[in-house]
Design a protein around this motif. Structure first.
Motif, PDB file in Angstrom:
ATOM      1  N   THR A 156      10.648  33.085  10.388  1.00 29.97           N
ATOM      2  CA  THR A 156      11.886  32.492  11.148  1.00 29.97           C
ATOM      3  C   THR A 156      11.998  32.671  12.558  1.00 29.97           C
ATOM      4  OG1 THR A 156      12.841  32.910   8.883  1.00 29.97           O
ATOM      5  CG2 THR A 156      14.233  31.920  10.675  1.00 29.97           C
ATOM      6  N   GLY A 157      11.485  33.721  13.168  1.00 31.99           N
ATOM      7  CA  GLY A 157      11.548  33.934  14.758  1.00 31.99           C
ATOM      8  C   GLY A 157      11.385  35.153  15.054  1.00 31.99           C
ATOM      9  N   VAL A 158      11.297  35.345  16.628  1.00 26.53           N
ATOM     10  CA  VAL A 158      11.828  34.082  17.228  1.00 26.53           C
ATOM     11  C   VAL A 158      10.701  33.739  18.389  1.00 26.53           C
ATOM     12  CG1 VAL A 158      14.460  34.929  17.315  1.00 26.53           C
ATOM     13  CG2 VAL A 158      12.942  36.093  18.852  1.00 26.53           C
ATOM     14  N   CYS A 159       9.530  34.494  18.434  1.00 28.16           N
ATOM     15  CA  CYS A 159       8.793  34.078  19.539  1.00 28.16           C
ATOM     16  C   CYS A 159       7.964  32.812  19.376  1.00 28.16           C
ATOM     17  CB  CYS A 159       7.370  35.220  19.386  1.00 28.16           C
ATOM     18  SG  CYS A 159       7.982  37.034  19.663  1.00 28.16           S
TER      19      CYS A 159
ATOM     20  N   VAL B 227      17.812  36.536  -3.964  1.00 28.80           N
ATOM     21  CA  VAL B 227      18.541  35.980  -2.670  1.00 28.80           C
ATOM     22  C   VAL B 227      17.467  36.096  -1.622  1.00 28.80           C
ATOM     23  CG1 VAL B 227      20.145  36.426  -1.133  1.00 28.80           C
ATOM     24  CG2 VAL B 227      20.799  37.183  -3.322  1.00 28.80           C
ATOM     25  N   PRO B 228      16.933  35.121  -1.134  1.00 35.77           N
ATOM     26  CA  PRO B 228      15.876  34.941  -0.126  1.00 35.77           C
ATOM     27  C   PRO B 228      16.402  35.678   1.263  1.00 35.77           C
ATOM     28  CG  PRO B 228      16.663  32.655  -0.299  1.00 35.77           C
ATOM     29  CD  PRO B 228      17.335  33.702  -1.254  1.00 35.77           C
ATOM     30  N   VAL B 229      15.216  36.188   1.604  1.00 36.74           N
ATOM     31  CA  VAL B 229      15.464  36.785   3.131  1.00 36.74           C
ATOM     32  C   VAL B 229      14.619  36.195   4.244  1.00 36.74           C
ATOM     33  CG1 VAL B 229      16.171  39.089   2.310  1.00 36.74           C
ATOM     34  CG2 VAL B 229      13.777  38.812   2.698  1.00 36.74           C
ATOM     35  N   LYS B 230      14.788  36.106   5.434  1.00 41.08           N
ATOM     36  CA  LYS B 230      14.213  35.723   6.438  1.00 41.08           C
ATOM     37  C   LYS B 230      13.717  36.717   7.249  1.00 41.08           C
ATOM     38  CE  LYS B 230      17.283  31.556   7.046  1.00 41.08           C
ATOM     39  NZ  LYS B 230      18.564  31.438   7.398  1.00 41.08           N
ATOM     40  N   ILE B 231      12.408  36.340   7.724  1.00 42.55           N
ATOM     41  CA  ILE B 231      11.785  37.257   8.502  1.00 42.55           C
ATOM     42  C   ILE B 231      12.187  36.969  10.045  1.00 42.55           C
ATOM     43  CG2 ILE B 231       9.548  38.491   8.890  1.00 42.55           C
ATOM     44  CD1 ILE B 231       8.672  37.305   6.260  1.00 42.55           C
TER      45      ILE B 231
ATOM     46  N   ARG C 192      13.647  48.065  27.764  1.00 38.91           N
ATOM     47  CA  ARG C 192      14.649  47.303  27.270  1.00 38.91           C
ATOM     48  C   ARG C 192      14.673  45.700  27.258  1.00 38.91           C
ATOM     49  NH1 ARG C 192      18.000  50.665  29.799  1.00 38.91           N
ATOM     50  NH2 ARG C 192      18.234  52.382  28.443  1.00 38.91           N
ATOM     51  N   VAL C 193      15.119  45.062  26.282  1.00 35.14           N
ATOM     52  CA  VAL C 193      15.199  43.679  26.555  1.00 35.14           C
ATOM     53  C   VAL C 193      16.435  43.091  25.877  1.00 35.14           C
ATOM     54  CG1 VAL C 193      13.827  43.029  24.495  1.00 35.14           C
ATOM     55  CG2 VAL C 193      13.928  41.409  26.672  1.00 35.14           C
ATOM     56  N   SER C 194      17.154  41.967  26.297  1.00 33.28           N
ATOM     57  CA  SER C 194      18.229  41.381  25.755  1.00 33.28           C
ATOM     58  C   SER C 194      17.498  40.185  25.023  1.00 33.28           C
ATOM     59  CB  SER C 194      19.146  40.574  26.673  1.00 33.28           C
ATOM     60  OG  SER C 194      19.968  41.969  27.062  1.00 33.28           O
ATOM     61  N   LEU C 195      17.648  39.974  23.635  1.00 37.59           N
ATOM     62  CA  LEU C 195      17.218  38.995  22.705  1.00 37.59           C
ATOM     63  C   LEU C 195      18.545  38.189  22.275  1.00 37.59           C
ATOM     64  CD1 LEU C 195      15.449  41.460  20.904  1.00 37.59           C
ATOM     65  CD2 LEU C 195      14.222  39.854  22.155  1.00 37.59           C
ATOM     66  N   SER C 196      18.472  36.740  22.190  1.00 37.36           N
ATOM     67  CA  SER C 196      19.370  36.145  21.214  1.00 37.36           C
ATOM     68  C   SER C 196      18.909  35.882  19.804  1.00 37.36           C
ATOM     69  CB  SER C 196      19.790  35.023  22.181  1.00 37.36           C
ATOM     70  OG  SER C 196      18.794  33.734  21.699  1.00 37.36           O
ATOM     71  N   MET C 197      19.699  36.126  19.182  1.00 36.80           N
ATOM     72  CA  MET C 197      19.433  35.835  17.672  1.00 36.80           C
ATOM     73  C   MET C 197      20.166  34.631  17.307  1.00 36.80           C
ATOM     74  SD  MET C 197      18.389  37.766  14.655  1.00 36.80           S
ATOM     75  CE  MET C 197      18.697  37.419  12.858  1.00 36.80           C
ATOM     76  N   PRO C 198      19.233  33.545  17.199  1.00 35.53           N
ATOM     77  CA  PRO C 198      19.615  32.131  17.003  1.00 35.53           C
ATOM     78  C   PRO C 198      20.796  32.050  15.567  1.00 35.53           C
ATOM     79  CG  PRO C 198      17.350  32.134  16.470  1.00 35.53           C
ATOM     80  CD  PRO C 198      17.690  33.461  16.975  1.00 35.53           C
ATOM     81  N   THR C 199      20.305  32.615  14.761  1.00 35.73           N
ATOM     82  CA  THR C 199      21.103  32.507  13.429  1.00 35.73           C
ATOM     83  C   THR C 199      21.248  33.945  12.780  1.00 35.73           C
ATOM     84  OG1 THR C 199      20.143  30.471  13.014  1.00 35.73           O
ATOM     85  CG2 THR C 199      21.470  31.129  11.215  1.00 35.73           C
TER      86      THR C 199
ATOM     87  N   LEU D 230       7.493  46.238  18.937  1.00 34.91           N
ATOM     88  CA  LEU D 230       8.030  45.257  18.096  1.00 34.91           C
ATOM     89  C   LEU D 230       9.187  45.971  17.185  1.00 34.91           C
ATOM     90  CD1 LEU D 230       4.509  43.676  16.775  1.00 34.91           C
ATOM     91  CD2 LEU D 230       6.044  43.206  18.734  1.00 34.91           C
ATOM     92  N   PHE D 231       9.974  44.886  16.643  1.00 35.25           N
ATOM     93  CA  PHE D 231      11.121  45.288  15.577  1.00 35.25           C
ATOM     94  C   PHE D 231      10.994  44.221  14.669  1.00 35.25           C
ATOM     95  CE2 PHE D 231      14.421  47.698  14.094  1.00 35.25           C
ATOM     96  CZ  PHE D 231      14.384  48.827  15.014  1.00 35.25           C
ATOM     97  N   TYR D 232      10.761  44.355  13.372  1.00 37.05           N
ATOM     98  CA  TYR D 232      11.184  43.411  12.218  1.00 37.05           C
ATOM     99  C   TYR D 232      12.183  43.685  11.499  1.00 37.05           C
ATOM    100  CZ  TYR D 232       5.841  43.018  11.843  1.00 37.05           C
ATOM    101  OH  TYR D 232       4.384  42.596  12.269  1.00 37.05           O
ATOM    102  N   ILE D 233      12.945  42.595  11.142  1.00 35.52           N
ATOM    103  CA  ILE D 233      14.142  42.610  10.299  1.00 35.52           C
ATOM    104  C   ILE D 233      14.234  41.581   9.279  1.00 35.52           C
ATOM    105  CG2 ILE D 233      15.718  43.770  12.110  1.00 35.52           C
ATOM    106  CD1 ILE D 233      17.312  41.115  12.596  1.00 35.52           C
TER     107      ILE D 233
END
Ligand code: NAG
Ligand code: NAG
Ligand code: NAG
Length: 473
Positions: free
Chosen positions: A138-141, A267-271, A316-323, A410-413
């Protein structure tokens, strides 16, 4: 080592012959047999082998295998683990074959297009774009890092299971375009460091050790680029100590997929995959672009740094999480030298702190000096939420006692839109939930006697009751 007598040589040879025959037979049976499906607590599990790749001291493979073996049908993936093994199935330690990374992602292929199974031509560059549609996370790169699963040296000791009632959805017929079928791709990047001059240098893809001045596409390296993926592409060669010899050998990725057939209680999860090197910009029309550089460099600290902060490089970086959504699982990915990574919410709360485990011995899974595992976060579902459009901060720390090239942060959620409401109003502690979903605990029961077995049965009943609201899967 002394000299061998002729009888010893004979014994050695015949032993070798038998062994080779055995390996050959085993290899054949493993390669040709359809992987067996085992079922435990309703969860299906299969062990597969990638195609064979051949390595010799200093060599590099970076293959993209199309149409790998994978569970078919509409499913929810519950875990994915992988490791490098030889033809006899023995796990290979990282100080022999360094697993830079393996990556798995799905794609939709037009049925009329024929691509030989295991074709390993460079990614999909050589195919008509309309014939192959990648199924990205699902994102974000915007470019790269589109995979569903991907780990490196930490693969043997990093938990990847998705707790109930969640799952990573695959093979949903409604999402496969007409005339296409779903297939899976595996990218394997491995470096054989037997007998090399500089193990760390080879695994960090230092260009001088590979004698590389142009990238894979023949373009000269940018000035100042001293190491990283552009210098250790497929078929490059890292410098080996003079006179060192060791045989070529065939290796495989052995991967274990656990899954359940899809049902409406899952319940589906998004990566999402975040990258500490991401550069994001808001364009005039409001669209945000995310350029992920994937790798970065850590400079060696100076004497002053050493006195001040003990030689820690913090990126460090600021990231925007769309949803946004509810965080179900998270884990970081770092290379040798990494000392931990944290994902923070906009208000500074910790979403997950993930730290590496370094090995301490020689055996596979515990190789000294290598990251052999990453800690993971399994928050109680509903307790860690990210809101739509929230700005997150990703921080990645490395030791800068030495210079490092080609490192990653990297960080996976995994994120779920909803958290099912159990019927029971008494939430059980999260640890119990996790333990009970691990099949390992089932084995534990057999060994720890009746008392624990009874306690576990009670716990399991409580869990089943709790899950009735959304059915255990
Ligand atoms: C790619 O496939 C489409 C649809 O089949 C076709 O119209 C197009 O000509 C193809 N392009 C190339 C470069 O082969
Ligand atoms: C390094 O590459 C250059 C140019 O490709 C070649 O002439 C040279 O022999 C190589 N050196 C070694 C040690 O392989
Ligand atoms: C990184 O290092 C800095 C400076 O020592 C420290 O304040 C911070 O908590 C560390 N972060 C992580 C994720 O380890």
């Amino acid at each position: 080592m002394g000299f061998l007598t002729s009888t010893e040589i004979m014994a050695h040879c015949s032993g070798g012959w038998l062994l080779s025959l055995l390996i050959l037979l085993l290899g054949l049976s493993v390669q040709t047999s359809q992987s067996r499906i085992t079922i435990e607590n309703g969860v299906k599990s299969s062990v597969f082998l990638s195609p064979k790749f051949v390595m010799e001291p200093g060599s590099v493979v970076n293959k993209y295998y199309h149409d790998i073996d994978f569970p078919r049908g509409h499913i929810a993936i519950k875990s994915f683990n992988a490791e490098v093994v030889d033809e006899a199935g023995n796990p290979i330690p990282l100080h022999e074959t360094y697993l830079h990374h393996w990556v798995v992602m799905g794609y939709h292929q037009r049925k009329s297009v024929e691509i030989p199974k295991y074709n390993d031509s460079l990614g999909f560059k050589s195919f008509n774009q309309s014939d192959i549609i990648l199924v990205k996370n699902t994102g974000v790169c915007d470019q790269g890092l589109g995979q569903y699963f991907g780990l490196g040296s930490e693969t043997r000791r990093t938990d990847t299971h998705v707790p109930d009632p969640y799952g990573i959805e695959a093979g949903n017929p409604a999402e496969i375009p007409d005339g296409y079928e779903e297939k899976w791709l595996m990218n394997v990047h491995a470096i054989d460091t037997r007998g090399v001059e500089d193990r760390l240098g080879c695994t960090e893809c230092r260009c001088d050790l590979y004698n590389v001045t142009e990238d894979e596409n023949g373009r000269p390296l940018k000035p100042g680029y001293i190491g990283g993926l552009r210098c250790c592409y497929d078929q490059t060669q890292c410098r080996v100590r003079e006179g060192f010899e060791s045989p070529k050998r065939g290796l495989y990725m052995r991967y274990t997929v656990k899954w359940v057939d899809w049902n409406n209680f899952i319940v589906p999860v998004k990566i999402y995959i975040f990258d500490v090197t991401e550069i994001w910009k808001k364009l005039d029309d409001g669209v945000i672009i995310h350029q992920c550089q994937v790798e970065y460099e850590v400079d060696a600290c100076t004497a002053t740094d050493e006195a001040n902060d003990g030689c820690i490089d913090t990126k460090r970086v600021s990231l925007s999480m769309p949803t946004g959504g509810n965080v179900i699982y998270s884990v970081a990915h770092q290379h040798t030298g990494g000392i931990g990574s944290t994902l923070y919410g906009e208000d500074g709360r910790v979403i997950c702190h993930s730290i590496p485990t370094y090995g301490e011995g020689k055996e596979a899974g515990n190789e000294a000096g290598y990251i052999v595992g990453m800690s993971t976060c399994y928050p109680q579902p509903g307790s860690v939420k990210i809101s739509d459009g929230e700005t997150l901060v990703l921080e990645s720390n490395y030791s800068s006692a030495k210079r490092h090239t080609g490192v990653m942060g990297l960080f996976y959620i995994l994120v779920a839109d909803t958290v099912p409401q159990p019927k029971s109003f008494l939430p059980a502690p999260v640890e119990e939930h996790e333990k009970m979903t691990l099949p390992r605990s089932v084995w534990g029961i057999a060994f720890f006697g009746m008392a624990i077995a009874v306690a576990a049965v009670v716990a399991f009943r409580r869990k089943s009751e709790r899950e009735e609201g959304y059915q255990s899967i």
